[in-house]
Design an enzyme around this catalytic site. Structure first.
Site, mmCIF file in Angstrom:
data_model
loop_
_atom_site.group_PDB
_atom_site.id
_atom_site.type_symbol
_atom_site.label_atom_id
_atom_site.label_comp_id
_atom_site.label_asym_id
_atom_site.label_seq_id
_atom_site.Cartn_x
_atom_site.Cartn_y
_atom_site.Cartn_z
ATOM 1 N N GLY A 107 15.066 -12.736 -4.363
ATOM 2 C CA GLY A 107 16.240 -13.224 -3.632
ATOM 3 C C GLY A 107 17.116 -12.134 -3.066
ATOM 4 O O GLY A 107 18.247 -12.412 -2.653
ATOM 5 N N CYS A 126 0.825 -1.200 0.000
ATOM 6 C CA CYS A 126 0.000 0.000 0.000
ATOM 7 C C CYS A 126 0.862 1.253 0.000
ATOM 8 O O CYS A 126 2.089 1.191 0.036
ATOM 9 C CB CYS A 126 -0.910 0.021 1.232
#
Length: 627
Positions: free
Chosen positions: A360, A2
Protein backbone atom coordinates in the site's frame (compact mmCIF):
# COMPACT_ATOMS: atom_id res chain seq x y z
CA UNK A 1 12.08 -8.47 -10.72
CA UNK A 2 15.73 -8.40 -11.56
CA UNK A 3 19.13 -6.77 -11.25
CA UNK A 4 20.88 -5.08 -14.14
CA UNK A 5 24.40 -3.79 -14.71
CA UNK A 6 26.78 -2.85 -17.47
CA UNK A 7 29.64 -0.82 -18.92
CA UNK A 8 29.76 1.36 -22.01
CA UNK A 9 33.28 2.44 -23.07
CA UNK A 10 32.04 5.56 -24.84
CA UNK A 11 35.27 7.51 -24.38
CA UNK A 12 37.62 5.02 -25.96
CA UNK A 13 37.82 1.92 -28.12
CA UNK A 14 38.80 -0.18 -25.12
CA UNK A 15 36.94 -3.48 -25.05
CA UNK A 16 34.74 -4.25 -22.07
CA UNK A 17 36.11 -6.94 -19.75
CA UNK A 18 33.49 -9.69 -19.58
CA UNK A 19 34.91 -10.80 -16.23
CA UNK A 20 34.15 -7.42 -14.68
CA UNK A 21 30.56 -7.45 -15.93
CA UNK A 22 30.17 -10.96 -14.51
CA UNK A 23 31.54 -9.75 -11.18
CA UNK A 24 29.06 -6.86 -11.18
CA UNK A 25 26.14 -9.22 -11.80
CA UNK A 26 27.32 -11.59 -9.08
CA UNK A 27 27.26 -8.70 -6.59
CA UNK A 28 23.49 -8.34 -7.11
CA UNK A 29 22.63 -12.03 -7.54
CA UNK A 30 20.06 -11.76 -4.70
CA UNK A 31 17.92 -9.59 -7.00
CA UNK A 32 17.63 -12.42 -9.52
CA UNK A 33 18.56 -15.93 -8.36
CA UNK A 34 16.85 -17.78 -11.23
CA UNK A 35 19.03 -16.92 -14.24
CA UNK A 36 21.95 -14.82 -15.39
CA UNK A 37 22.65 -13.46 -18.84
CA UNK A 38 25.29 -11.32 -20.57
CA UNK A 39 25.86 -9.43 -23.77
CA UNK A 40 29.45 -8.37 -24.46
CA UNK A 41 30.48 -6.74 -27.73
CA UNK A 42 33.68 -4.68 -27.86
CA UNK A 43 32.82 -1.42 -26.08
CA UNK A 44 29.46 -2.46 -24.56
CA UNK A 45 28.72 -5.01 -21.86
CA UNK A 46 25.32 -5.75 -20.30
CA UNK A 47 24.63 -8.05 -17.37
CA UNK A 48 21.36 -9.36 -15.96
CA UNK A 49 20.17 -11.37 -12.96
CA UNK A 50 16.61 -12.66 -13.34
CA UNK A 51 13.77 -13.37 -10.94
CA UNK A 52 11.31 -15.18 -13.23
CA UNK A 53 7.71 -13.98 -12.87
CA UNK A 54 6.14 -13.33 -16.31
CA UNK A 55 6.89 -15.70 -19.21
CA UNK A 56 9.21 -17.85 -17.11
CA UNK A 57 10.19 -19.94 -20.14
CA UNK A 58 10.76 -17.23 -22.73
CA UNK A 59 11.63 -14.08 -20.80
CA UNK A 60 15.38 -14.53 -20.37
CA UNK A 61 17.66 -11.50 -20.73
CA UNK A 62 19.44 -9.76 -22.33
CA UNK A 63 16.66 -9.72 -24.89
CA UNK A 64 17.05 -8.60 -28.51
CA UNK A 65 14.98 -7.32 -31.40
CA UNK A 66 14.61 -9.38 -34.59
CA UNK A 67 17.94 -8.21 -36.06
CA UNK A 68 19.94 -8.57 -32.87
CA UNK A 69 20.98 -4.91 -33.16
CA UNK A 70 19.00 -3.72 -30.12
CA UNK A 71 19.55 -5.32 -26.70
CA UNK A 72 17.88 -4.66 -23.35
CA UNK A 73 18.38 -5.56 -19.70
CA UNK A 74 15.33 -4.69 -17.63
CA UNK A 75 14.29 -4.59 -13.98
CA UNK A 76 10.60 -4.15 -13.21
CA UNK A 77 7.14 -4.79 -14.61
CA UNK A 78 5.25 -3.12 -17.48
CA UNK A 79 1.57 -3.36 -16.59
CA UNK A 80 0.24 -2.20 -19.97
CA UNK A 81 2.41 -4.53 -22.04
CA UNK A 82 -0.63 -6.37 -23.43
CA UNK A 83 -2.07 -3.11 -24.80
CA UNK A 84 1.33 -2.11 -26.19
CA UNK A 85 1.72 -5.52 -27.78
CA UNK A 86 -1.63 -5.18 -29.59
CA UNK A 87 -0.83 -1.69 -30.89
CA UNK A 88 2.68 -2.58 -31.97
CA UNK A 89 1.51 -5.78 -33.71
CA UNK A 90 -0.86 -3.71 -35.87
CA UNK A 91 2.16 -1.63 -36.87
CA UNK A 92 4.02 -4.68 -38.13
CA UNK A 93 6.13 -5.69 -35.11
CA UNK A 94 6.52 -9.44 -34.60
CA UNK A 95 6.76 -10.80 -31.04
CA UNK A 96 8.67 -13.96 -30.19
CA UNK A 97 7.81 -14.18 -26.46
CA UNK A 98 5.05 -13.30 -24.00
CA UNK A 99 7.40 -11.17 -21.89
CA UNK A 100 6.74 -7.53 -21.04
CA UNK A 101 10.44 -6.93 -21.75
CA UNK A 102 9.94 -7.52 -25.46
CA UNK A 103 7.21 -4.85 -25.53
CA UNK A 104 9.82 -2.29 -24.41
CA UNK A 105 12.16 -3.19 -27.28
CA UNK A 106 9.48 -2.82 -29.94
CA UNK A 107 8.18 0.38 -28.36
CA UNK A 108 11.71 1.81 -28.61
CA UNK A 109 11.91 0.77 -32.26
CA UNK A 110 8.57 2.40 -32.98
CA UNK A 111 8.76 5.67 -31.04
CA UNK A 112 12.49 6.20 -30.42
CA UNK A 113 13.17 8.09 -27.17
CA UNK A 114 9.50 9.06 -26.79
CA UNK A 115 8.75 5.38 -26.13
CA UNK A 116 9.34 5.66 -22.40
CA UNK A 117 6.27 7.89 -22.01
CA UNK A 118 4.14 4.99 -23.30
CA UNK A 119 5.22 2.63 -20.51
CA UNK A 120 2.99 2.11 -17.47
CA UNK A 121 4.81 0.37 -14.68
CA UNK A 122 7.88 0.26 -12.49
CA UNK A 123 11.17 0.00 -14.30
CA UNK A 124 14.86 0.59 -14.65
CA UNK A 125 16.47 -0.58 -17.85
CA UNK A 126 19.37 -0.21 -20.24
CA UNK A 127 18.95 -0.38 -24.03
CA UNK A 128 21.90 -0.74 -26.37
CA UNK A 129 21.27 0.43 -29.95
CA UNK A 130 24.05 -0.93 -32.16
CA UNK A 131 23.23 1.10 -35.27
CA UNK A 132 23.21 4.40 -33.37
CA UNK A 133 25.99 3.30 -30.98
CA UNK A 134 23.71 4.61 -28.25
CA UNK A 135 23.07 3.54 -24.67
CA UNK A 136 19.74 4.53 -23.10
CA UNK A 137 19.19 4.25 -19.34
CA UNK A 138 15.74 5.04 -17.94
CA UNK A 139 14.03 4.97 -14.57
CA UNK A 140 10.31 4.93 -13.79
CA UNK A 141 8.41 8.10 -12.95
CA UNK A 142 8.49 7.97 -9.14
CA UNK A 143 11.60 5.87 -8.51
CA UNK A 144 10.13 2.49 -7.59
CA UNK A 145 13.14 0.78 -9.16
CA UNK A 146 16.71 2.03 -8.58
CA UNK A 147 19.44 2.81 -11.11
CA UNK A 148 22.90 4.18 -10.34
CA UNK A 149 25.76 5.15 -12.63
CA UNK A 150 29.27 6.56 -12.71
CA UNK A 151 31.03 8.31 -15.59
CA UNK A 152 34.67 7.25 -15.38
CA UNK A 153 37.78 7.10 -17.53
CA UNK A 154 36.68 3.57 -18.43
CA UNK A 155 33.26 4.83 -19.53
CA UNK A 156 29.75 4.66 -18.10
CA UNK A 157 29.32 2.05 -15.39
CA UNK A 158 25.77 1.40 -14.17
CA UNK A 159 23.85 -0.98 -11.94
CA UNK A 160 20.72 -1.58 -9.91
CA UNK A 161 22.67 -1.21 -6.68
CA UNK A 162 25.85 0.42 -5.46
CA UNK A 163 27.32 -3.07 -4.96
CA UNK A 164 27.50 -3.62 -8.71
CA UNK A 165 29.34 -0.38 -9.35
CA UNK A 166 31.78 -0.95 -6.51
CA UNK A 167 32.41 -4.46 -7.86
CA UNK A 168 33.59 -2.84 -11.11
CA UNK A 169 36.36 -1.09 -9.18
CA UNK A 170 34.99 2.44 -9.63
CA UNK A 171 36.94 4.91 -7.44
CA UNK A 172 34.86 6.17 -4.53
CA UNK A 173 35.45 8.92 -2.00
CA UNK A 174 32.94 9.94 0.65
CA UNK A 175 31.23 13.30 0.13
CA UNK A 176 30.97 15.68 3.11
CA UNK A 177 27.85 17.20 1.57
CA UNK A 178 26.32 13.73 1.34
CA UNK A 179 27.07 13.09 5.04
CA UNK A 180 25.31 16.32 5.95
CA UNK A 181 22.30 15.44 3.78
CA UNK A 182 22.21 11.92 5.18
CA UNK A 183 22.01 13.20 8.75
CA UNK A 184 19.14 15.48 7.76
CA UNK A 185 17.05 13.13 5.64
CA UNK A 186 18.21 9.64 6.80
CA UNK A 187 19.26 9.00 3.18
CA UNK A 188 21.30 10.82 0.53
CA UNK A 189 18.92 12.59 -1.90
CA UNK A 190 19.27 11.83 -5.61
CA UNK A 191 21.04 12.47 -7.88
CA UNK A 192 23.89 12.34 -5.37
CA UNK A 193 25.06 9.27 -3.48
CA UNK A 194 27.37 8.96 -0.50
CA UNK A 195 30.30 8.86 -2.96
CA UNK A 196 31.44 11.81 -5.08
CA UNK A 197 31.98 9.68 -8.17
CA UNK A 198 28.66 7.81 -8.28
CA UNK A 199 25.23 9.21 -9.15
CA UNK A 200 21.66 8.00 -8.93
CA UNK A 201 19.44 8.50 -11.98
CA UNK A 202 16.50 10.65 -10.90
CA UNK A 203 12.96 9.26 -11.17
CA UNK A 204 11.32 10.27 -14.43
CA UNK A 205 14.69 10.77 -16.16
CA UNK A 206 16.66 9.15 -18.96
CA UNK A 207 20.40 9.06 -19.61
CA UNK A 208 21.36 8.91 -23.28
CA UNK A 209 25.00 8.24 -24.14
CA UNK A 210 26.82 8.15 -27.46
CA UNK A 211 30.50 8.49 -28.26
CA UNK A 212 29.98 12.23 -28.73
CA UNK A 213 28.05 13.18 -25.61
CA UNK A 214 26.12 12.10 -22.53
CA UNK A 215 22.82 13.81 -21.65
CA UNK A 216 20.43 13.36 -18.74
CA UNK A 217 16.91 14.50 -19.53
CA UNK A 218 13.53 14.55 -17.79
CA UNK A 219 10.64 12.80 -19.52
CA UNK A 220 7.90 13.14 -16.83
CA UNK A 221 6.84 15.52 -14.09
CA UNK A 222 3.71 16.25 -12.09
CA UNK A 223 1.64 19.16 -13.38
CA UNK A 224 0.98 21.51 -10.47
CA UNK A 225 -1.37 23.76 -12.45
CA UNK A 226 -4.21 21.25 -12.92
CA UNK A 227 -7.02 20.93 -10.36
CA UNK A 228 -10.19 18.89 -10.75
CA UNK A 229 -13.56 20.70 -10.79
CA UNK A 230 -15.50 17.45 -10.31
CA UNK A 231 -17.75 16.95 -7.30
CA UNK A 232 -16.61 14.90 -4.32
CA UNK A 233 -18.88 12.02 -5.39
CA UNK A 234 -17.52 12.08 -8.94
CA UNK A 235 -13.94 12.09 -7.67
CA UNK A 236 -14.68 9.23 -5.28
CA UNK A 237 -16.25 7.10 -8.02
CA UNK A 238 -13.46 7.79 -10.50
CA UNK A 239 -10.80 7.11 -7.88
CA UNK A 240 -12.40 3.80 -6.92
CA UNK A 241 -12.60 2.69 -10.55
CA UNK A 242 -9.02 3.72 -11.24
CA UNK A 243 -7.66 1.89 -8.19
CA UNK A 244 -9.66 -1.26 -8.92
CA UNK A 245 -8.35 -1.31 -12.49
CA UNK A 246 -4.79 -0.61 -11.34
CA UNK A 247 -4.79 -3.34 -8.69
CA UNK A 248 -6.18 -5.74 -11.31
CA UNK A 249 -3.34 -4.93 -13.71
CA UNK A 250 -0.83 -5.65 -10.93
CA UNK A 251 -2.10 -9.21 -10.41
CA UNK A 252 -0.49 -10.75 -13.50
CA UNK A 253 2.01 -13.41 -12.42
CA UNK A 254 3.05 -16.99 -13.15
CA UNK A 255 4.23 -17.45 -9.54
CA UNK A 256 2.49 -17.24 -6.10
CA UNK A 257 1.29 -13.74 -5.21
CA UNK A 258 0.21 -12.05 -1.94
CA UNK A 259 0.03 -8.74 -0.06
CA UNK A 260 1.52 -6.89 2.87
CA UNK A 261 -1.17 -6.04 5.43
CA UNK A 262 -0.22 -3.63 8.20
CA UNK A 263 -3.77 -2.90 9.35
CA UNK A 264 -3.53 0.66 8.05
CA UNK A 265 -5.79 2.22 5.43
CA UNK A 266 -3.54 1.82 2.37
CA UNK A 267 -2.57 -1.83 2.65
CA UNK A 268 -6.12 -2.72 3.73
CA UNK A 269 -7.49 -1.01 0.61
CA UNK A 270 -5.13 -2.95 -1.64
CA UNK A 271 -6.12 -6.25 0.02
CA UNK A 272 -9.82 -5.40 -0.35
CA UNK A 273 -9.46 -4.72 -4.09
CA UNK A 274 -7.31 -7.84 -4.54
CA UNK A 275 -9.89 -10.03 -2.80
CA UNK A 276 -12.58 -8.78 -5.20
CA UNK A 277 -10.59 -9.88 -8.24
CA UNK A 278 -8.79 -13.08 -7.20
CA UNK A 279 -10.24 -16.58 -7.41
CA UNK A 280 -8.27 -17.86 -4.41
CA UNK A 281 -7.70 -16.35 -0.93
CA UNK A 282 -5.17 -13.52 -0.79
CA UNK A 283 -2.01 -14.44 1.10
CA UNK A 284 -1.43 -11.61 3.61
CA UNK A 285 1.64 -10.89 5.76
CA UNK A 286 1.83 -8.81 8.94
CA UNK A 287 4.58 -7.85 11.37
CA UNK A 288 3.54 -6.97 14.93
CA UNK A 289 5.42 -5.84 18.04
CA UNK A 290 5.47 -7.04 21.62
CA UNK A 291 5.30 -3.34 22.58
CA UNK A 292 1.57 -2.61 22.12
CA UNK A 293 2.21 1.11 21.53
CA UNK A 294 3.67 0.13 18.14
CA UNK A 295 1.56 -2.93 17.33
CA UNK A 296 -1.17 -2.89 14.64
CA UNK A 297 -1.47 -6.62 14.13
CA UNK A 298 -4.97 -6.81 15.67
CA UNK A 299 -6.29 -4.43 12.99
CA UNK A 300 -4.57 -6.39 10.25
CA UNK A 301 -6.19 -9.57 11.56
CA UNK A 302 -9.66 -7.98 11.35
CA UNK A 303 -9.16 -7.01 7.71
CA UNK A 304 -7.83 -10.50 6.99
CA UNK A 305 -10.93 -12.05 8.58
CA UNK A 306 -13.30 -9.80 6.64
CA UNK A 307 -11.74 -10.77 3.31
CA UNK A 308 -11.00 -14.40 4.28
CA UNK A 309 -7.31 -14.13 3.49
CA UNK A 310 -4.67 -16.75 4.23
CA UNK A 311 -3.06 -14.66 6.97
CA UNK A 312 0.52 -14.88 8.30
CA UNK A 313 1.69 -12.93 11.35
CA UNK A 314 4.99 -12.55 13.18
CA UNK A 315 5.62 -10.60 16.39
CA UNK A 316 9.00 -8.84 16.85
CA UNK A 317 10.22 -8.41 20.41
CA UNK A 318 13.62 -6.81 19.93
CA UNK A 319 16.60 -6.46 17.65
CA UNK A 320 20.13 -7.58 18.32
CA UNK A 321 23.50 -6.75 16.72
CA UNK A 322 23.28 -9.81 14.48
CA UNK A 323 19.94 -8.70 12.95
CA UNK A 324 21.28 -5.18 12.48
CA UNK A 325 24.38 -6.36 10.64
CA UNK A 326 22.39 -8.72 8.38
CA UNK A 327 20.33 -5.72 7.27
CA UNK A 328 23.47 -3.77 6.39
CA UNK A 329 24.70 -6.56 4.14
CA UNK A 330 22.14 -5.30 1.64
CA UNK A 331 21.85 -1.57 2.37
CA UNK A 332 25.05 -0.50 0.63
CA UNK A 333 24.60 3.21 1.39
CA UNK A 334 23.97 4.81 4.78
CA UNK A 335 20.20 4.54 5.29
CA UNK A 336 18.75 5.37 8.71
CA UNK A 337 15.00 4.92 8.34
CA UNK A 338 14.53 2.48 11.22
CA UNK A 339 11.30 1.15 9.70
CA UNK A 340 13.59 -0.74 7.32
CA UNK A 341 13.92 -3.28 10.15
CA UNK A 342 10.25 -4.40 10.24
CA UNK A 343 10.11 -4.00 6.45
CA UNK A 344 13.07 -6.39 6.14
CA UNK A 345 11.37 -8.81 8.54
CA UNK A 346 8.01 -8.85 6.73
CA UNK A 347 9.78 -9.37 3.38
CA UNK A 348 11.69 -12.28 4.86
CA UNK A 349 8.47 -13.89 6.09
CA UNK A 350 6.58 -13.35 2.82
CA UNK A 351 9.45 -14.72 0.73
CA UNK A 352 9.12 -18.09 2.46
CA UNK A 353 5.85 -18.67 0.60
CA UNK A 354 5.55 -16.29 -2.35
CA UNK A 355 7.61 -14.35 -4.90
CA UNK A 356 5.32 -11.37 -5.66
CA UNK A 357 3.58 -9.15 -3.11
CA UNK A 358 1.42 -6.02 -3.40
CA UNK A 359 1.94 -3.13 -1.00
CA UNK A 360 0.00 0.00 0.00
CA UNK A 361 2.94 2.38 -0.27
CA UNK A 362 2.14 5.81 -1.68
CA UNK A 363 -1.24 6.48 -0.06
CA UNK A 364 0.11 9.00 2.42
CA UNK A 365 1.93 11.09 -0.19
CA UNK A 366 -0.96 10.94 -2.68
CA UNK A 367 -3.78 11.70 -0.26
CA UNK A 368 -2.24 13.73 2.62
CA UNK A 369 -2.04 10.90 5.13
CA UNK A 370 0.85 12.08 7.31
CA UNK A 371 0.05 14.00 10.49
CA UNK A 372 2.66 16.57 9.56
CA UNK A 373 0.36 17.75 6.75
CA UNK A 374 -2.39 18.75 9.15
CA UNK A 375 0.22 20.44 11.36
CA UNK A 376 1.53 22.34 8.33
CA UNK A 377 -2.01 23.43 7.43
CA UNK A 378 -2.55 24.71 10.97
CA UNK A 379 0.77 26.56 10.96
CA UNK A 380 0.00 28.07 7.53
CA UNK A 381 -3.27 29.38 8.97
CA UNK A 382 -1.64 30.82 12.10
CA UNK A 383 1.57 32.24 10.57
CA UNK A 384 0.01 35.18 8.64
CA UNK A 385 -1.69 36.38 11.81
CA UNK A 386 1.70 37.40 13.18
CA UNK A 387 3.44 40.45 11.66
CA UNK A 388 6.70 39.56 9.95
CA UNK A 389 8.75 41.42 12.57
CA UNK A 390 7.09 39.34 15.30
CA UNK A 391 7.91 36.10 13.48
CA UNK A 392 11.54 37.14 13.16
CA UNK A 393 11.91 38.40 16.72
CA UNK A 394 9.41 37.13 19.30
CA UNK A 395 8.66 33.70 17.80
CA UNK A 396 12.29 33.11 16.94
CA UNK A 397 13.24 34.03 20.52
CA UNK A 398 10.61 31.64 21.90
CA UNK A 399 11.89 28.91 19.59
CA UNK A 400 15.39 29.45 20.95
CA UNK A 401 14.37 29.83 24.62
CA UNK A 402 11.76 27.08 24.91
CA UNK A 403 13.36 23.95 26.40
CA UNK A 404 13.54 20.75 24.40
CA UNK A 405 12.11 18.63 27.19
CA UNK A 406 11.21 15.28 25.70
CA UNK A 407 10.24 13.96 29.12
CA UNK A 408 7.28 16.38 29.30
CA UNK A 409 3.80 15.40 28.04
CA UNK A 410 3.27 16.10 24.31
CA UNK A 411 1.00 19.10 24.95
CA UNK A 412 3.85 20.98 26.65
CA UNK A 413 6.45 20.38 23.94
CA UNK A 414 6.15 23.65 22.03
CA UNK A 415 9.68 24.12 20.72
CA UNK A 416 9.01 22.66 17.26
CA UNK A 417 5.85 24.73 16.85
CA UNK A 418 7.67 27.98 17.71
CA UNK A 419 10.46 27.08 15.29
CA UNK A 420 8.03 26.38 12.46
CA UNK A 421 6.01 29.55 13.05
CA UNK A 422 9.15 31.69 13.01
CA UNK A 423 9.98 30.68 9.40
CA UNK A 424 8.05 30.37 6.13
CA UNK A 425 6.09 27.28 5.02
CA UNK A 426 8.99 25.81 3.05
CA UNK A 427 11.51 25.96 5.84
CA UNK A 428 8.93 24.79 8.39
CA UNK A 429 8.27 21.64 6.39
CA UNK A 430 12.00 21.13 5.95
CA UNK A 431 12.38 21.22 9.75
CA UNK A 432 9.49 18.77 10.11
CA UNK A 433 11.23 16.38 7.71
CA UNK A 434 14.67 16.75 9.29
CA UNK A 435 15.94 13.80 11.26
CA UNK A 436 18.90 15.75 12.66
CA UNK A 437 18.45 19.52 12.65
CA UNK A 438 21.19 22.05 11.96
CA UNK A 439 22.21 22.76 15.60
CA UNK A 440 22.72 19.04 16.23
CA UNK A 441 24.63 18.63 12.98
CA UNK A 442 26.98 21.41 13.99
CA UNK A 443 27.53 19.59 17.28
CA UNK A 444 28.32 16.17 15.84
CA UNK A 445 30.09 16.98 12.56
CA UNK A 446 33.85 17.44 12.85
CA UNK A 447 35.41 20.87 12.23
CA UNK A 448 37.03 19.50 9.06
CA UNK A 449 33.69 18.47 7.57
CA UNK A 450 32.10 21.79 8.51
CA UNK A 451 34.92 23.66 6.76
CA UNK A 452 34.37 21.57 3.61
CA UNK A 453 30.65 22.35 3.69
CA UNK A 454 31.37 26.09 3.50
CA UNK A 455 28.03 27.02 5.01
CA UNK A 456 26.01 24.55 2.91
CA UNK A 457 22.59 23.67 4.34
CA UNK A 458 20.60 20.61 3.33
CA UNK A 459 17.63 22.95 2.86
CA UNK A 460 19.12 23.67 -0.58
CA UNK A 461 18.15 20.17 -1.76
CA UNK A 462 14.63 20.63 -0.45
CA UNK A 463 14.33 24.06 -2.09
CA UNK A 464 15.05 22.67 -5.57
CA UNK A 465 11.73 20.83 -5.57
CA UNK A 466 9.65 23.24 -3.50
CA UNK A 467 10.48 26.01 -5.96
CA UNK A 468 9.49 23.86 -8.95
CA UNK A 469 5.93 23.47 -7.67
CA UNK A 470 4.61 26.71 -9.15
CA UNK A 471 1.19 26.84 -7.51
CA UNK A 472 -0.27 29.07 -4.75
CA UNK A 473 -1.39 26.08 -2.63
CA UNK A 474 1.35 25.72 0.00
CA UNK A 475 0.32 22.19 0.93
CA UNK A 476 0.38 21.11 -2.71
CA UNK A 477 3.97 22.34 -2.90
CA UNK A 478 4.72 20.15 0.10
CA UNK A 479 3.01 17.12 -1.50
CA UNK A 480 5.09 17.65 -4.64
CA UNK A 481 8.33 17.91 -2.67
CA UNK A 482 7.60 14.77 -0.65
CA UNK A 483 6.79 12.76 -3.80
CA UNK A 484 10.02 13.90 -5.42
CA UNK A 485 12.27 13.44 -2.39
CA UNK A 486 10.94 11.46 0.56
CA UNK A 487 8.90 8.92 -1.40
CA UNK A 488 11.65 7.90 -3.81
CA UNK A 489 14.67 8.52 -1.57
CA UNK A 490 13.33 6.90 1.60
CA UNK A 491 10.15 4.84 1.26
CA UNK A 492 10.78 3.21 -2.10
CA UNK A 493 14.49 2.69 -1.47
CA UNK A 494 13.65 0.91 1.78
CA UNK A 495 11.07 -1.35 0.13
CA UNK A 496 13.26 -2.19 -2.86
CA UNK A 497 16.35 -3.04 -0.84
CA UNK A 498 14.50 -5.02 1.86
CA UNK A 499 12.42 -6.99 -0.65
CA UNK A 500 15.18 -7.73 -3.16
CA UNK A 501 17.40 -8.94 -0.33
CA UNK A 502 14.94 -11.84 -0.22
CA UNK A 503 14.35 -12.08 -4.00
CA UNK A 504 10.81 -10.78 -3.45
CA UNK A 505 9.05 -8.50 -5.93
CA UNK A 506 6.94 -5.72 -4.39
CA UNK A 507 4.33 -4.00 -6.55
CA UNK A 508 2.80 -0.66 -5.51
CA UNK A 509 -0.51 -0.03 -7.32
CA UNK A 510 -1.23 3.25 -5.49
CA UNK A 511 1.94 4.60 -7.16
CA UNK A 512 0.82 3.83 -10.69
CA UNK A 513 1.53 7.09 -12.49
CA UNK A 514 -2.10 7.47 -13.62
CA UNK A 515 -3.21 7.24 -9.98
CA UNK A 516 -0.59 9.80 -8.92
CA UNK A 517 -1.53 12.21 -11.70
CA UNK A 518 -5.23 11.99 -10.83
CA UNK A 519 -4.60 12.26 -7.08
CA UNK A 520 -2.48 15.36 -7.66
CA UNK A 521 -5.46 17.05 -9.32
CA UNK A 522 -7.77 16.46 -6.32
CA UNK A 523 -8.23 19.73 -4.38
CA UNK A 524 -6.34 19.80 -1.08
CA UNK A 525 -9.52 20.44 0.91
CA UNK A 526 -10.81 17.04 -0.23
CA UNK A 527 -7.63 15.32 0.91
CA UNK A 528 -7.25 17.07 4.25
CA UNK A 529 -10.23 18.22 6.33
CA UNK A 530 -9.06 19.67 9.64
CA UNK A 531 -7.06 16.81 11.19
CA UNK A 532 -8.49 14.08 8.93
CA UNK A 533 -5.98 13.19 6.26
CA UNK A 534 -6.93 11.05 3.24
CA UNK A 535 -10.50 12.35 3.58
CA UNK A 536 -11.70 11.54 0.04
CA UNK A 537 -9.69 8.30 -0.01
CA UNK A 538 -11.34 7.11 3.22
CA UNK A 539 -14.83 8.15 2.11
CA UNK A 540 -14.32 6.11 -1.05
CA UNK A 541 -13.36 3.07 1.07
CA UNK A 542 -16.23 3.18 3.59
CA UNK A 543 -18.10 0.34 1.88
CA UNK A 544 -14.95 -1.82 1.89
CA UNK A 545 -13.45 -1.26 5.37
CA UNK A 546 -14.78 -0.73 8.90
CA UNK A 547 -14.85 2.85 10.18
CA UNK A 548 -12.47 2.15 13.06
CA UNK A 549 -9.95 0.85 10.51
CA UNK A 550 -10.39 3.96 8.37
CA UNK A 551 -10.60 6.65 11.04
CA UNK A 552 -8.41 5.44 13.89
CA UNK A 553 -5.25 7.33 14.79
CA UNK A 554 -2.40 6.64 12.36
CA UNK A 555 0.45 4.61 13.86
CA UNK A 556 2.82 4.09 10.96
CA UNK A 557 5.36 1.30 10.53
CA UNK A 558 7.62 2.37 13.37
CA UNK A 559 9.69 0.64 16.04
CA UNK A 560 10.54 1.42 19.69
CA UNK A 561 13.94 2.80 18.70
CA UNK A 562 14.46 5.02 21.76
CA UNK A 563 14.20 2.07 24.17
CA UNK A 564 16.30 -0.16 21.90
CA UNK A 565 19.10 2.41 22.05
CA UNK A 566 18.87 2.36 25.84
CA UNK A 567 18.93 -1.45 26.05
CA UNK A 568 19.54 -3.87 23.19
CA UNK A 569 21.81 -1.63 21.14
CA UNK A 570 23.87 -0.21 24.04
CA UNK A 571 26.73 -2.73 23.75
CA UNK A 572 27.19 -2.20 20.01
CA UNK A 573 26.93 1.60 20.32
CA UNK A 574 29.46 1.84 23.12
CA UNK A 575 31.95 -0.62 21.64
CA UNK A 576 31.82 0.75 18.08
CA UNK A 577 31.08 4.47 18.55
CA UNK A 578 32.40 5.49 21.96
CA UNK A 579 35.34 3.10 22.32
CA UNK A 580 36.04 2.00 18.73
CA UNK A 581 38.08 3.58 15.95
CA UNK A 582 36.85 7.10 15.34
CA UNK A 583 36.13 8.43 11.86
CA UNK A 584 37.28 11.88 10.72
CA UNK A 585 33.69 13.02 10.06
CA UNK A 586 32.35 13.35 13.62
CA UNK A 587 32.97 15.01 17.00
CA UNK A 588 32.88 12.08 19.43
CA UNK A 589 32.83 14.15 22.62
CA UNK A 590 29.56 15.68 21.49
CA UNK A 591 28.23 12.26 20.51
CA UNK A 592 29.03 10.81 23.93
CA UNK A 593 27.30 13.75 25.62
CA UNK A 594 24.14 13.16 23.54
CA UNK A 595 24.33 9.44 24.31
CA UNK A 596 24.50 10.03 28.08
CA UNK A 597 21.55 12.43 27.85
CA UNK A 598 19.57 9.75 26.03
CA UNK A 599 20.41 7.06 28.59
CA UNK A 600 19.27 9.37 31.41
CA UNK A 601 15.93 9.91 29.56
CA UNK A 602 16.40 13.67 29.91
CA UNK A 603 16.28 13.95 26.10
CA UNK A 604 15.28 11.63 23.34
CA UNK A 605 18.30 11.78 21.04
CA UNK A 606 17.38 8.62 19.15
CA UNK A 607 17.56 10.21 15.69
CA UNK A 608 21.11 11.52 15.82
CA UNK A 609 22.41 8.47 17.71
CA UNK A 610 20.77 5.99 15.35
CA UNK A 611 21.98 7.86 12.24
CA UNK A 612 25.57 7.82 13.49
CA UNK A 613 25.40 4.16 14.49
CA UNK A 614 24.07 3.20 11.04
CA UNK A 615 26.78 5.25 9.33
CA UNK A 616 29.52 3.53 11.35
CA UNK A 617 28.24 0.06 10.66
CA UNK A 618 27.83 0.90 6.96
CA UNK A 619 31.39 2.25 6.87
CA UNK A 620 32.75 -0.93 8.45
CA UNK A 621 30.95 -3.11 5.91
CA UNK A 622 31.21 -1.11 2.69
CA UNK A 623 34.26 1.14 2.98
CA UNK A 624 36.73 -0.39 5.39
CA UNK A 625 36.41 -3.92 3.97
CA UNK A 626 36.76 -2.69 0.39
CA UNK A 627 39.79 -0.51 1.13
Amino acid sequence: MCGICGIYSHRSEAEVDAGIVKKMADAISHRGPDQEGFFIRKHIGLGHRRLSIIDKAGGGQPMFNETGKIAIVFNGEIYNHHELRKELSTRGHVFQTHSDTEAIIHAYEQWDLAFVKRLRGMFAFAIWDEDRERLVLARDRVGIKPLLYAITDRGIVFGSEMKAILAAGVPHTISSKAISDYLTYRYVPAPATIFHEINRLLPGYMLVATKEHVTVQEYWDLDCSQESTESADEISQKLRSLLQQTVGSHLESEVPLGAFLSGGVDSSAVVAFMAQQMNSPVQTYTIGFADKDFDESAYAKRVAERYHTDHHERILSNIGPQDFDILLEYFDEPFADSSSIPTFAVCREAAKDIIVVLSGDGGDENFAGYRRYSMAACENWIRPKFPRWMQRSLLRFLAWAYPKADWLPQIFRGKSTFINLSVDSEEAHYYSMSSVREPFKKMVLSPEVQRELKGYRSLEEFHKYYARATCPDLLKKIFYTDIKMYLSGDILTKVDMASMAHSLEVRVPILDHLVIEYAFQIPTQLKLQRTCGKYIFKKMLEEFLDRDILYRRKMGFSIPLASWLRKDLCPIFESRILHGEHLPYFDYKAIERLYREHLSKWRNNQEVLWNILVFHRWYDRWVRKLA
